[in-house]
Design a protein around this motif. Structure first.
Motif, short mmCIF file in Angstrom:
data_model
loop_
_atom_site.label_atom_id
_atom_site.label_comp_id
_atom_site.label_asym_id
_atom_site.label_seq_id
_atom_site.Cartn_x
_atom_site.Cartn_y
_atom_site.Cartn_z
N LYS A 1 0.84 -1.20 0.00
CA LYS A 1 0.00 0.00 0.00
C LYS A 1 0.88 1.25 0.00
CE LYS A 1 -4.12 2.03 1.17
NZ LYS A 1 -5.28 1.99 0.33
N MET A 2 1.93 1.23 0.80
CA MET A 2 2.81 2.40 0.90
C MET A 2 3.66 2.60 -0.35
SD MET A 2 4.06 2.24 4.85
CE MET A 2 4.89 3.83 4.74
N SER A 3 3.88 1.53 -1.12
CA SER A 3 4.75 1.63 -2.29
C SER A 3 4.11 2.40 -3.44
CB SER A 3 5.18 0.24 -2.77
OG SER A 3 4.13 -0.39 -3.49
N LYS A 4 2.80 2.62 -3.34
CA LYS A 4 2.07 3.35 -4.40
C LYS A 4 2.35 2.73 -5.78
CE LYS A 4 0.82 6.84 -1.62
NZ LYS A 4 -0.49 6.98 -1.12
N GLY A 5 2.09 1.40 -5.86
CA GLY A 5 2.30 0.71 -7.13
C GLY A 5 3.76 0.59 -7.51
N TRP B 1 -4.99 2.38 7.86
CA TRP B 1 -5.45 3.03 6.64
C TRP B 1 -6.89 3.53 6.74
CZ3 TRP B 1 -1.51 4.36 3.95
CH2 TRP B 1 -0.36 3.57 3.95
N SER C 1 8.96 -0.24 -1.63
CA SER C 1 9.06 -1.32 -2.62
C SER C 1 10.13 -2.33 -2.20
CB SER C 1 9.39 -0.76 -4.00
OG SER C 1 8.35 0.10 -4.45
N SER D 1 6.04 2.73 -7.00
CA SER D 1 6.62 4.00 -7.45
C SER D 1 7.48 4.64 -6.36
CB SER D 1 5.51 4.97 -7.88
OG SER D 1 4.69 5.32 -6.78
N LYS D 2 7.39 4.17 -5.14
CA LYS D 2 8.24 4.65 -4.04
C LYS D 2 9.23 3.54 -3.70
CE LYS D 2 5.03 7.96 -2.31
NZ LYS D 2 5.65 9.23 -2.51
#
Length: 109
Positions: free
Chosen positions: A22-26, A79, A33, A28-29
């Motif tokens: 969830k925190m990785s934003k797909g 969340w 990741s 992108s972070k």
């Protein structure tokens, strides 16, 4: 090391890895990741070690069931996801299924 302790470490690692998704934003972070890869890699390693003594069906039922319940609770508390009667019933049924799977083995492993 106790096979149930190894399984517990696998569960915590999987819940950590799932939460980092969830925190990785797909993906992108990059820091979250990397945490996903570490969490999931650890989860599968410790699950594989627990399977040296535990029956596959029981270990996987516990791993996935408890992991699902903990991940759902993190969704609610961290969340701020919705928690309702249907979600509560689903979690109760998952936990009941895990208990039934464990009781079905007839062994102390």
């Amino acid at each position: 090391m106790n096979s149930y302790l190894l399984l517990a470490i696998a569960i915590v690692s999987e819940v950590f890895g799932s939460s980092m998704l969830k925190m990785s934003k797909g993906f992108s972070k990059w820091m979250p990741s990397i945490a996903v890869v570490i969490g999931m890699g650890s989860a599968f390693y410790f699950l594989s070690q627990s399977l040296k003594e535990l029956p596959l069906g029981v270990a996987y039922a516990i791993w996935s069931g408890v992991g699902t319940a903990l991940t759902a609770m993190i969704g609610v508390f961290v969340w701020k996801e919705n928690f309702n009667v249907k979600k509560a019933l689903g979690l109760v049924l998952i936990i009941a299924g895990v208990i039934i799977m464990k009781l079905s083995t007839g062994s102390s492993a």
